[in-house]
Scaffold this motif. Structure first.
Motif, PDB file in Angstrom:
ATOM      1  N   GLU A 251       0.830  -1.193   0.000  1.00 13.46           N
ATOM      2  CA  GLU A 251       0.000   0.000   0.000  1.00 13.46           C
ATOM      3  C   GLU A 251       0.874   1.256   0.000  1.00 13.46           C
ATOM      4  N   SER A 252       0.388   2.296  -0.632  1.00 15.55           N
ATOM      5  CA  SER A 252       1.104   3.571  -0.622  1.00 15.55           C
ATOM      6  C   SER A 252       1.149   4.127   0.800  1.00 15.55           C
ATOM      7  N   LEU A 253       2.281   4.703   1.144  1.00 14.14           N
ATOM      8  CA  LEU A 253       2.440   5.263   2.477  1.00 14.14           C
ATOM      9  C   LEU A 253       1.561   6.491   2.637  1.00 14.14           C
ATOM     10  N   ASP A 254       0.782   6.536   3.701  1.00 14.60           N
ATOM     11  CA  ASP A 254      -0.088   7.686   3.942  1.00 14.60           C
ATOM     12  C   ASP A 254       0.459   8.594   5.037  1.00 14.60           C
ATOM     13  N   GLN A 255       1.717   8.328   5.490  1.00 18.54           N
ATOM     14  CA  GLN A 255       2.391   9.166   6.461  1.00 18.54           C
ATOM     15  C   GLN A 255       3.888   9.013   6.247  1.00 18.54           C
ATOM     16  N   PRO A 256       4.686   9.971   6.724  1.00 18.23           N
ATOM     17  CA  PRO A 256       6.141   9.817   6.588  1.00 18.23           C
ATOM     18  C   PRO A 256       6.607   8.507   7.217  1.00 18.23           C
ATOM     19  N   LEU A 261       7.559   4.345  11.676  1.00 23.78           N
ATOM     20  CA  LEU A 261       8.500   3.547  12.446  1.00 23.78           C
ATOM     21  C   LEU A 261       8.455   3.920  13.923  1.00 23.78           C
ATOM     22  N   ARG A 262       8.348   5.215  14.214  1.00 26.02           N
ATOM     23  CA  ARG A 262       8.275   5.650  15.609  1.00 26.02           C
ATOM     24  C   ARG A 262       7.053   5.061  16.286  1.00 26.02           C
ATOM     25  N   GLU A 263       5.925   5.069  15.600  1.00 24.59           N
ATOM     26  CA  GLU A 263       4.699   4.526  16.177  1.00 24.59           C
ATOM     27  C   GLU A 263       4.761   3.002  16.302  1.00 24.59           C
ATOM     28  N   ALA A 264       5.321   2.345  15.282  1.00 27.31           N
ATOM     29  CA  ALA A 264       5.335   0.884  15.256  1.00 27.31           C
ATOM     30  C   ALA A 264       6.228   0.290  16.329  1.00 27.31           C
ATOM     31  N   ILE A 271      13.161  -4.153  18.747  1.00 25.21           N
ATOM     32  CA  ILE A 271      13.580  -3.218  17.696  1.00 25.21           C
ATOM     33  C   ILE A 271      13.601  -1.808  18.261  1.00 25.21           C
ATOM     34  N   GLY A 272      14.774  -1.203  18.244  1.00 26.39           N
ATOM     35  CA  GLY A 272      14.918   0.157  18.740  1.00 26.39           C
ATOM     36  C   GLY A 272      15.056   1.156  17.612  1.00 26.39           C
ATOM     37  N   LEU A 273      15.125   2.414  17.970  1.00 25.63           N
ATOM     38  CA  LEU A 273      15.265   3.502  17.003  1.00 25.63           C
ATOM     39  C   LEU A 273      16.350   4.451  17.488  1.00 25.63           C
ATOM     40  N   VAL A 274      17.075   5.035  16.554  1.00 29.43           N
ATOM     41  CA  VAL A 274      18.032   6.070  16.912  1.00 29.43           C
ATOM     42  C   VAL A 274      17.802   7.266  15.995  1.00 29.43           C
ATOM     43  N   GLU A 275      17.701   8.435  16.589  1.00 34.15           N
ATOM     44  CA  GLU A 275      17.420   9.653  15.841  1.00 34.15           C
ATOM     45  C   GLU A 275      18.701  10.352  15.378  1.00 34.15           C
ATOM     46  N   ASP A 276      19.815  10.091  16.039  1.00 30.79           N
ATOM     47  CA  ASP A 276      21.068  10.787  15.736  1.00 30.79           C
ATOM     48  C   ASP A 276      21.866  10.061  14.659  1.00 30.79           C
ATOM     49  N   PRO A 277      22.698  10.787  13.935  1.00 32.99           N
ATOM     50  CA  PRO A 277      23.638  10.111  13.026  1.00 32.99           C
ATOM     51  C   PRO A 277      24.713   9.421  13.857  1.00 32.99           C
ATOM     52  N   GLU A 288      18.988  -4.557  22.026  1.00 33.87           N
ATOM     53  CA  GLU A 288      17.965  -4.819  21.015  1.00 33.87           C
ATOM     54  C   GLU A 288      18.488  -5.752  19.922  1.00 33.87           C
ATOM     55  N   SER A 289      17.563  -6.430  19.239  1.00 33.25           N
ATOM     56  CA  SER A 289      17.936  -7.257  18.091  1.00 33.25           C
ATOM     57  C   SER A 289      18.312  -6.399  16.897  1.00 33.25           C
ATOM     58  N   LEU A 290      17.754  -5.198  16.815  1.00 29.58           N
ATOM     59  CA  LEU A 290      18.022  -4.268  15.720  1.00 29.58           C
ATOM     60  C   LEU A 290      17.698  -2.861  16.190  1.00 29.58           C
ATOM     61  N   ILE A 291      18.518  -1.895  15.792  1.00 27.98           N
ATOM     62  CA  ILE A 291      18.237  -0.482  16.075  1.00 27.98           C
ATOM     63  C   ILE A 291      18.188   0.245  14.738  1.00 27.98           C
ATOM     64  N   ILE A 292      17.009   0.695  14.347  1.00 28.96           N
ATOM     65  CA  ILE A 292      16.833   1.353  13.051  1.00 28.96           C
ATOM     66  C   ILE A 292      17.389   2.771  13.117  1.00 28.96           C
ATOM     67  N   ALA A 293      18.231   3.108  12.140  1.00 29.51           N
ATOM     68  CA  ALA A 293      18.822   4.449  12.057  1.00 29.51           C
ATOM     69  C   ALA A 293      17.876   5.341  11.266  1.00 29.51           C
TER      70      ALA A 293
END
Length: 333
Positions: A251-256, A261-264, A271-277, A288-293
């Motif tokens: 499906e086409s993405l209806d949000q950025p 990813l932040r919501e999911a 699964i973690g998230l990192v906002e910084d470079p 975590e098993s994975l940290i999404i950049a």
């Protein structure tokens, strides 16, 4: 369960020692008890490699040895040097963490059960296991399995991500490349190996190769058959690996995508998230098993997504093994 979960570590290599470090943290000590360690290497050598670690640094507590025991502060943990677990009495053990890398046949895989342990959890792929489970992907399929494979570090990084995105967006097709640090299976100087590329010195070249995750992910998520490919490159880094995934969603993405990813994955321990470079060394000892950049996230049109994520292939994998050991024991309670 009111008492701590009784753990026996068979094999005191990279994963065995990483598990040991995590199980002796203040939080884990209230839930787990290491009742024994077994390795055919000399006790003094094992203690030295625990005390001084090229990736994780000095062990935070005093490490001592004595006849048949490994001492951590005031605690003495029995240490065995048996090449056959069947010769030991493991009737008091809830889970054997099988970390030798040798449990590829049924006789070896079930040796811990033969010695009396209730469960065996293998720290890698094994066709001899009753089942292969990845937390965040198919852990609910545990059933009554007594010998469980925890798959590979890369499978633990990829499978939960694909499952979540397939449920949330629908995946039409995907290609994932794992950019993996070199391991002990590669030579330090050029010498004949399992393949021509794997015959080259690990610390001086990037080495295109295969990965067991290609077959494992299909076994864990069979619905991806025909719409997923996985490749690998070994790189001259000592720790922390990454995945680079190009995914075509249904499906086409209806949000950025970053917002999705932040919501999911908000609050996820898998699964973690990192906002910084960041760079790879920033993720040593991340659980975590994975940290999404998120800075690396890209979209091409409304349905193609590029995701990049980091994973400590020893520490994160070991964290999932400990969680799986807890699941095995809770099931038996």
């Amino acid at each position: 369960m009111t008492r701590p979960i009784r753990i026996f570590i068979n094999g005191f290599g990279r994963i065995g020692r990483t598990l040991f470090r995590q199980l002796l943290t203040e939080d884990a000590r209230t839930r787990f008890e290491i009742v024994g360690v077994n390795d055919i290497a000399p006790l003094e050598t094992c203690a030295y490699l625990l005390r001084y670690d090229s990736v994780y640094g000095l062990f935070p507590k005093a490490v001592e040895t004595g006849h048949g025991w490994l001492g951590i502060s005031t605690q003495r943990i029995p240490f065995f040097g048996s090449s056959d677990l069947r010769k030991l009495d493991l009737r008091h053990v809830d889970v054997v963490l099988e970390c030798t890398g040798r449990a590829q046949d049924r006789a070896t895989a079930e040796a811990g059960l033969d010695a009396g342990a209730r469960n065996v959890l293998i720290s890698g792929p094994s066709e001899a296991a009753d089942t292969t489970l990845v937390i965040g992907a198919n852990e609910r399929e545990l059933g009554d399995a007594r010998i469980v494979s925890n798959a590979s570090c890369t499978t633990n990084a990829i499978a939960p991500l694909l499952r979540s995105l397939d449920l949330g967006l629908g995946i039409e097709r995907a290609h994932v490349t794992t950019i993996h640090c070199y391991t002990g299976s590669q030579p330090t100087v050029d010498q004949p190996g399992s393949s021509l590329e794997r015959s080259r010195a690990a610390a001086v070249s990037m080495v295109p190769t295969t990965t067991s995750a290609a077959d494992q992910v299909m076994g864990i998520l069979p619905e991806f058959q025909g719409r997923l490919s996985i490749a690998a490159v070994r790189v001259p880094c000592l720790s922390v690996s990454a995945i680079d995934a190009t995914i075509q969603v249904v499906e086409s993405l209806d949000q950025p995508m970053k917002d999705f990813l932040r919501e999911a994955f908000e609050g996820s321990r898998v699964i973690g998230l990192v906002e910084d470079p960041c760079v790879s060394t920033d993720f040593r000892a991340r659980p975590e098993s994975l940290i999404i950049a998120l800075p690396e996230t890209q979209t091409n049109g409304s349905r193609q997504v590029r995701l990049f994520g980091w994973y400590d292939n020893e520490w994160g994998f070991s964290a999932r093994m400990i969680e799986m050991a807890e699941r095995l024991t809770v099931r038996d309670a």
